[in-house]
Design a protein around this motif. Sequence first.
Motif, short mmCIF file in Angstrom:
data_model
loop_
_atom_site.label_atom_id
_atom_site.label_comp_id
_atom_site.label_asym_id
_atom_site.label_seq_id
_atom_site.Cartn_x
_atom_site.Cartn_y
_atom_site.Cartn_z
N ASP A 73 24.27 25.04 14.85
CA ASP A 73 23.04 24.28 15.09
C ASP A 73 23.29 23.29 16.23
OD1 ASP A 73 21.79 25.58 12.99
OD2 ASP A 73 22.38 24.07 11.52
N VAL A 74 22.36 23.21 17.15
CA VAL A 74 22.49 22.30 18.29
C VAL A 74 21.21 21.48 18.43
CG1 VAL A 74 24.08 23.80 19.53
CG2 VAL A 74 21.62 24.04 19.90
N ARG A 75 21.32 20.37 19.14
CA ARG A 75 20.19 19.49 19.39
C ARG A 75 19.78 19.62 20.85
NH1 ARG A 75 19.36 14.32 21.57
NH2 ARG A 75 17.76 13.05 20.54
N LEU A 76 18.51 19.90 21.09
CA LEU A 76 17.96 19.93 22.44
C LEU A 76 17.38 18.56 22.75
CD1 LEU A 76 16.19 23.42 22.41
CD2 LEU A 76 18.46 22.85 23.28
N ASP A 77 17.77 18.00 23.89
CA ASP A 77 17.36 16.65 24.25
C ASP A 77 15.87 16.60 24.58
OD1 ASP A 77 19.93 15.66 23.98
OD2 ASP A 77 20.45 16.10 26.07
N PRO A 78 15.25 15.44 24.35
CA PRO A 78 13.85 15.28 24.73
C PRO A 78 13.72 15.31 26.26
CG PRO A 78 14.78 13.18 24.05
CD PRO A 78 15.81 14.22 23.75
N TYR A 79 12.51 15.61 26.73
CA TYR A 79 12.28 15.62 28.17
C TYR A 79 10.84 15.24 28.48
CZ TYR A 79 10.35 20.37 27.55
OH TYR A 79 9.62 21.45 27.14
N PHE A 80 10.63 14.91 29.73
CA PHE A 80 9.35 14.44 30.21
C PHE A 80 8.99 15.24 31.46
CE2 PHE A 80 6.99 11.69 33.10
CZ PHE A 80 5.99 11.18 32.32
N LEU A 81 7.82 15.88 31.49
CA LEU A 81 7.38 16.67 32.64
C LEU A 81 6.17 16.01 33.29
CD1 LEU A 81 7.60 20.41 31.48
CD2 LEU A 81 9.22 19.10 32.85
N ALA A 82 6.19 15.96 34.62
CA ALA A 82 5.08 15.38 35.37
C ALA A 82 4.67 16.34 36.47
CB ALA A 82 5.49 14.03 35.96
N SER A 83 3.38 16.61 36.57
CA SER A 83 2.84 17.42 37.66
C SER A 83 1.70 16.66 38.31
CB SER A 83 2.35 18.77 37.14
OG SER A 83 1.21 18.62 36.31
N LEU A 84 1.55 16.86 39.62
CA LEU A 84 0.49 16.17 40.36
C LEU A 84 -0.02 17.10 41.45
CD1 LEU A 84 -1.11 13.55 40.98
CD2 LEU A 84 0.76 12.91 42.53
N ASN A 85 -1.34 17.20 41.53
CA ASN A 85 -1.98 18.00 42.57
C ASN A 85 -2.93 17.09 43.36
OD1 ASN A 85 -2.66 20.83 43.65
ND2 ASN A 85 -4.68 19.99 43.20
N ILE A 145 -7.29 21.68 51.57
CA ILE A 145 -5.84 21.79 51.55
C ILE A 145 -5.29 20.96 50.40
CG2 ILE A 145 -5.60 22.27 54.01
CD1 ILE A 145 -4.86 19.33 54.41
N TYR A 146 -4.12 21.36 49.88
CA TYR A 146 -3.57 20.63 48.74
C TYR A 146 -2.05 20.63 48.77
CZ TYR A 146 -2.81 25.19 46.46
OH TYR A 146 -2.39 26.47 46.15
N LEU A 147 -1.49 19.65 48.09
CA LEU A 147 -0.06 19.53 47.87
C LEU A 147 0.17 19.38 46.37
CD1 LEU A 147 2.78 19.20 49.21
CD2 LEU A 147 2.38 16.73 49.11
N ARG A 148 1.03 20.23 45.82
CA ARG A 148 1.25 20.24 44.36
C ARG A 148 2.73 20.09 44.06
NH1 ARG A 148 2.43 24.18 40.45
NH2 ARG A 148 2.47 25.87 42.02
N GLY A 149 3.04 19.24 43.08
CA GLY A 149 4.42 19.08 42.64
C GLY A 149 4.52 19.27 41.14
N ALA A 150 5.63 19.87 40.69
CA ALA A 150 5.88 20.09 39.26
C ALA A 150 7.26 19.56 38.90
CB ALA A 150 5.77 21.56 38.91
N ASN A 151 7.40 19.10 37.66
CA ASN A 151 8.65 18.49 37.19
C ASN A 151 9.12 17.45 38.20
OD1 ASN A 151 10.95 17.85 35.76
ND2 ASN A 151 11.99 19.80 36.13
N LEU A 152 8.22 16.52 38.52
CA LEU A 152 8.50 15.55 39.59
C LEU A 152 9.68 14.64 39.28
CD1 LEU A 152 4.83 14.62 40.54
CD2 LEU A 152 6.41 16.12 41.78
N ALA A 153 9.98 14.43 38.01
CA ALA A 153 11.15 13.61 37.64
C ALA A 153 12.45 14.39 37.68
CB ALA A 153 10.94 13.01 36.25
N ASP A 154 12.37 15.68 38.05
CA ASP A 154 13.56 16.55 38.17
C ASP A 154 14.37 16.57 36.88
OD1 ASP A 154 15.09 18.35 39.60
OD2 ASP A 154 16.47 16.83 40.33
#
Length: 627
Positions: free
Chosen positions: A569-581, A592-601
């Motif tokens: 059994d293992v624990r998966l760490d919490p995470y935070f995802l941010a996207s912006l268009n 025209i548009y600029l889109r980013g995903a998982n901006l916090a890397d």
Amino acid sequence: MSVILFSAAAAAAASAGMEPVITVTAGREQELSSAADALTVLDDRRIKALNLPQVSDLLRLMPGVSVNVQGPQGSLTQIRIRGAEANHTLTFVDGIEINDPASGNETRFETLSADNAARVELLRGAQSALWGAEALGGVIAVTTPLPTQGIRAEARGEYGSHDSRRGSALLSAGNDKGGVSLDGAWLKTDGIDTLGRGGERDGHENLSLGAKAVVRPAPDGELGLVGRYIRSDTEFDGYNAFFLRDQTDEASRIKTRALRGWATYGTGQDAPWTFTAHGTLVDSANRNRDGATPLNRTDGQRVRIGGQATHRFALGDSNHRLTVAVEDEFERLKASDSQYFGATDQRRTRETVSLVAEWQGQFGDAIDLGAAVRHDDSNRFGSATTLKADAAWKLGHGLTIHGGYGEGFAQPTFFDLYGFFPGSFVGNPDLKAERGWNAEAGIGWTNGTIGIDVTAFTARLKDEIVDVFDPFTFLSSTANATGKSRRRGIETTLEARPAEWLRLSASYSYIDADEQKVAGTPLVREIRRPKHSAALSADAAFDRFSAGLGLSYVGARGDTDFDVSPAADVRLDPYFLASLNLAYKLTDVVEIYLRGANLADERYQDAVGYATEGRTVFGGVRVRFGD
């Protein structure tokens, strides 16, 4: 938006020029202002503002949903609603049940493009009384635009990280007498190394094509036809000769072809009688290979025909709707292998006949009630009868209390019943269907521009189908668990429109999901289901600028690592995802548009041992003509 925020939803729809406030999920329709279910709807404006490529990306922003992706884009993607299993979600695309009959009746969410989607609905809780098998955790419905609102043409081109290319197009022409629409979406990416070890990149390509035609030969009649084709090619890293994850040249191709036709007499919400006949065909094919060497393939087919009649009538100050329906579903599976010289070949069929009755009543402007019963009779797992009841009471001053009870079931898959590897996994033809129930209660408040809802739920699951191992014969099989699994939680949602140009949605979900395989033993925490999750989404449009923001938080959760012996059994760490268009209209036609995903890397994993993409950035152009 939450269905409980009655006046806020109606006001926002009217002022934004959105679709009518009606939810239509596989033919059972209901006004949002009279529904008591836990329903979340993403409309066309929010979907376009977010500009996310896949339906699963949108579902991450909805309450009660856990999204698990086994690697980068194109990898196996599973959706769990309110802590239920991945095969407890029933999914419709333009009214077609898209669950894959060749893959254990799970939805292949990794193949579902969000491009050209006009609406995404998430209905949480057991819903089998209306929609049958697999609707044990909830129902998802994706719809494309109706071709009856003038001439419209759209196109998009995008390029970005990992040499990713994305394109889509939509052409629609029609009026209130009928119309035709064509849509297509394509995505191709070189991807990343699935294992995250710096090895070769595992690419993905997805193509989705659709067509829709509607004819209204008379004011109260409608004929319709919808077709969809999906092809998905994905490279991935599998297992070596020691059954450990390793760099391999494996790849899969998934093809889905679907067709749905319907004929309706008595259209409109005020028609005293409505009669509908419909038919659906889904054909799926899955191919797996290692380099140029074929490994195995499965082919599935589902044919469903049915009809329903609805009668609307008034008794004093109350309005009622009574619906009865009958459906006949036939499924076929063909499994073939090259790897084991035909030892796993199978040819299986099954048939299910269903009867449904539903009543809905509105008593003045204060009380809405509903009840349904369904009976499914299968020639492979016996019969199942499921019930549903819900109520909403508007107390005045924007307050509403609501509650409901629903039952659900999930049928055994062909592989559960008959196995897959005869020398090691033999299946169990005596399996019963998984069964469960869900009860919920909540309270909502709105003042027209702000709405808040809090809903608490509890659920039970019995006869869960689990894997078992015989240490004497060294054979694996399936069995119905003797224990009962428990799921409970709280969902809190907020809808706000602080300005004409800005809309906000926020949610927090607490889900406690525990399983019990053997009666009398302690409950064990379910894997890949976070106790805590939250999301925020927003769309804004001001002058020539527009923006879409998506934020999601996924709390810690457990998983099982099978690369060690014994499995740990293992624990998966919490995470935070941010996207912006961010988008800007150069003209009334070109944007025209600029889109980013998982901006916090974030360096996160949804499944232990499978890497996901870090920060990505994309740029594109959209062109739109017409209404």
